[in-house]
Motif scaffolding. Sequence first.
Motif, PDB file in Angstrom:
ATOM      1  N   GLU A   1     -52.813  23.516 -71.046  1.00 46.27           N
ATOM      2  CA  GLU A   1     -52.596  24.965 -70.989  1.00 46.27           C
ATOM      3  C   GLU A   1     -52.586  25.470 -72.441  1.00 46.27           C
ATOM      4  O   GLU A   1     -52.464  24.676 -73.369  1.00 46.27           O
ATOM      5  N   ASN A   2     -52.689  26.787 -72.605  1.00 48.49           N
ATOM      6  CA  ASN A   2     -52.875  27.358 -73.938  1.00 48.49           C
ATOM      7  C   ASN A   2     -51.605  27.504 -74.771  1.00 48.49           C
ATOM      8  O   ASN A   2     -51.686  27.723 -75.967  1.00 48.49           O
ATOM      9  N   GLU A   3     -50.430  27.388 -74.128  1.00 50.72           N
ATOM     10  CA  GLU A   3     -49.200  27.659 -74.878  1.00 50.72           C
ATOM     11  C   GLU A   3     -48.733  26.463 -75.701  1.00 50.72           C
ATOM     12  O   GLU A   3     -48.346  26.613 -76.858  1.00 50.72           O
TER      13      GLU A   3
ATOM     14  N   VAL B   1     -51.571  29.953 -86.767  1.00 53.10           N
ATOM     15  CA  VAL B   1     -50.895  28.670 -86.970  1.00 53.10           C
ATOM     16  C   VAL B   1     -50.173  28.324 -85.669  1.00 53.10           C
ATOM     17  O   VAL B   1     -49.473  29.170 -85.102  1.00 53.10           O
ATOM     18  N   PHE B   2     -50.367  27.097 -85.207  1.00 54.38           N
ATOM     19  CA  PHE B   2     -49.774  26.648 -83.940  1.00 54.38           C
ATOM     20  C   PHE B   2     -48.247  26.634 -84.058  1.00 54.38           C
ATOM     21  O   PHE B   2     -47.710  26.036 -84.987  1.00 54.38           O
ATOM     22  N   GLN B   3     -47.584  27.309 -83.135  1.00 48.44           N
ATOM     23  CA  GLN B   3     -46.122  27.312 -83.168  1.00 48.44           C
ATOM     24  C   GLN B   3     -45.538  27.347 -81.762  1.00 48.44           C
ATOM     25  O   GLN B   3     -46.253  27.570 -80.787  1.00 48.44           O
ATOM     26  N   GLU B   4     -44.239  27.138 -81.692  1.00 52.30           N
ATOM     27  CA  GLU B   4     -43.561  27.087 -80.403  1.00 52.30           C
ATOM     28  C   GLU B   4     -43.747  28.413 -79.663  1.00 52.30           C
ATOM     29  O   GLU B   4     -43.612  29.484 -80.267  1.00 52.30           O
ATOM     30  N   PRO B   5     -44.023  28.353 -78.325  1.00 54.55           N
ATOM     31  CA  PRO B   5     -44.202  29.580 -77.538  1.00 54.55           C
ATOM     32  C   PRO B   5     -42.931  30.421 -77.469  1.00 54.55           C
ATOM     33  O   PRO B   5     -43.009  31.645 -77.420  1.00 54.55           O
ATOM     34  N   ASN B   6     -41.760  29.805 -77.433  1.00 56.50           N
ATOM     35  CA  ASN B   6     -40.495  30.552 -77.444  1.00 56.50           C
ATOM     36  C   ASN B   6     -39.383  29.591 -77.851  1.00 56.50           C
ATOM     37  O   ASN B   6     -39.642  28.415 -78.126  1.00 56.50           O
ATOM     38  N   THR B   7     -38.142  30.082 -77.876  1.00 61.67           N
ATOM     39  CA  THR B   7     -37.051  29.282 -78.448  1.00 61.67           C
ATOM     40  C   THR B   7     -36.605  28.120 -77.551  1.00 61.67           C
ATOM     41  O   THR B   7     -35.756  27.330 -77.951  1.00 61.67           O
ATOM     42  N   ASP B   8     -37.159  28.011 -76.339  1.00 65.02           N
ATOM     43  CA  ASP B   8     -36.884  26.814 -75.527  1.00 65.02           C
ATOM     44  C   ASP B   8     -37.487  25.571 -76.180  1.00 65.02           C
ATOM     45  O   ASP B   8     -37.042  24.450 -75.939  1.00 65.02           O
ATOM     46  N   TYR B   9     -38.523  25.792 -76.968  1.00 63.89           N
ATOM     47  CA  TYR B   9     -39.281  24.673 -77.543  1.00 63.89           C
ATOM     48  C   TYR B   9     -38.878  24.456 -78.997  1.00 63.89           C
ATOM     49  O   TYR B   9     -38.804  25.415 -79.770  1.00 63.89           O
TER      50      TYR B   9
ATOM     51  N   SER C   1     -38.362  16.123 -81.426  1.00 62.96           N
ATOM     52  CA  SER C   1     -38.645  17.413 -80.784  1.00 62.96           C
ATOM     53  C   SER C   1     -37.726  17.550 -79.573  1.00 62.96           C
ATOM     54  O   SER C   1     -37.196  16.552 -79.076  1.00 62.96           O
ATOM     55  N   SER C   2     -37.560  18.796 -79.086  1.00 58.92           N
ATOM     56  CA  SER C   2     -36.740  18.950 -77.888  1.00 58.92           C
ATOM     57  C   SER C   2     -37.170  20.163 -77.069  1.00 58.92           C
ATOM     58  O   SER C   2     -37.851  21.062 -77.576  1.00 58.92           O
ATOM     59  N   TYR C   3     -36.805  20.124 -75.805  1.00 65.10           N
ATOM     60  CA  TYR C   3     -37.059  21.245 -74.896  1.00 65.10           C
ATOM     61  C   TYR C   3     -35.729  21.683 -74.293  1.00 65.10           C
ATOM     62  O   TYR C   3     -35.026  20.863 -73.698  1.00 65.10           O
ATOM     63  N   LYS C   4     -35.376  22.950 -74.468  1.00 65.69           N
ATOM     64  CA  LYS C   4     -34.075  23.483 -74.038  1.00 65.69           C
ATOM     65  C   LYS C   4     -32.937  22.568 -74.485  1.00 65.69           C
ATOM     66  O   LYS C   4     -32.027  22.247 -73.709  1.00 65.69           O
ATOM     67  N   GLY C   5     -33.031  22.115 -75.726  1.00 67.39           N
ATOM     68  CA  GLY C   5     -31.959  21.301 -76.303  1.00 67.39           C
ATOM     69  C   GLY C   5     -31.970  19.840 -75.888  1.00 67.39           C
ATOM     70  O   GLY C   5     -31.169  19.050 -76.378  1.00 67.39           O
ATOM     71  N   GLN C   6     -32.866  19.463 -74.986  1.00 67.64           N
ATOM     72  CA  GLN C   6     -32.946  18.053 -74.565  1.00 67.64           C
ATOM     73  C   GLN C   6     -34.110  17.380 -75.277  1.00 67.64           C
ATOM     74  O   GLN C   6     -35.234  17.894 -75.276  1.00 67.64           O
TER      75      GLN C   6
END
Length: 378
Positions: free
Chosen positions: A105-107, A278-286, A169-174
């Motif tokens: 996916e693009n995100e 520049v590639f960056q996190e889609p939102n603060t979950d990432y 790296s983490s997703y939603k703090g995990q």
Amino acid sequence: MKINIGLSDSHLSGKEYKYIKQALDANQVSNYGENISCLEKTLEAFLEKNYKVACLSSGTGAIHLALILAGVKKDDEVLCQSMTFSASANPILYLGANPVFIDSENETWNMCPNYLEEAIEDRIFKSEKPKAIIVVHSYGMPAKISEIVAVAEKYEIPLIEDTAEALGSSYKGQKCGTFGDFVILSFNGNKIITTSGGGALATRDKEIKNKAIFLATQAKENAPHYQHSEIGYNYRMSNILAGIGRGQMEVIDKHISLRRSMNIFYKEIFKDVKGVSVFQEPNTDYFSNHWLSCILIESKITGFTRDDLRIELSRKNIESRPLWKPMHLQPIFKDYPFYGSNVSESLFNNGLCLPSGSNLTKKEKALIAKTILDYINH
Ligand SMILES: *Cc1c(COP(=O)(O)O)cnc(C)c1O
């Protein structure tokens, strides 16, 4: 002196010597010893979520063992993210199994949960239920991992989480590396931390960890002679190299913040450049460790392609590289099924990885910035 700036060079801290010396002094130079057990404990504490870690000789070997432990056999199908390094997919072929590639996916540029589900439904209809899913957190960016886990659980398919590039790296703090049934790590020389060459397999289950170590040390059964009823492998990590890993784990947080600051460095360079993102996190979950910093170039706007910039950088001895060429477009994998559209293909055609090492000097960074901006403004 010729400046040679690599994409992602090893970054040693000096803390490694002590542990290597300890191993030599203790005559623990083979595949058991204090460095291995300590590195495993440190990684377990770092990952959290009570995962158990087995240190191995490479990330590739870890994927091979994960597939075996997931029960993959000859002629089975394994779903694999197409946009990745070939080491994610090669072990499927080691087993005589068949990869089925899934678009991104693009995100996050990683496995698309919708294409994944579409592929599972279609494989069940056309042949049989795939035996495993390999998802990757490319360039350190967490995949849409909750959605991928939900699909894996819905269809009861074991999930292999290729975390080779995403330690920290983490997703939603995990933390990445605590979502899959099997997790693989790599400590190759170009990764966020290194053991020169090495990897690890992590799981939730102590028994599976022990089974991984058993398979990685030639599947020797408990008998006075060497007794074998399963195929064994020589995949355990050396205790000397585990010493490098112990030293590296003392600086991993520093490496992560330096890699993340490289991403900010590129955002600054390109902030006024139309057609480059520049590639960056889609939102603060990432939260990405930004193992590699990457850009996408819309050549219709910029007037130059990713290859134009790559060649210009290489003239100044600065390494850059196109994003992963998707596996479904590689000659070795071209005959296997693919589900998706042209997302990963278009990323490959327009994307470039830039020097991202945690040990780039001020002078090197200045040369990178100057080379890029001079080229864009020429
Ligand atoms: C590096 C890497 C591997 C392989 O790890 P090795 O330790 O080099 O065998 C697997 N998957 C991905 C995504 C990687 O980047």
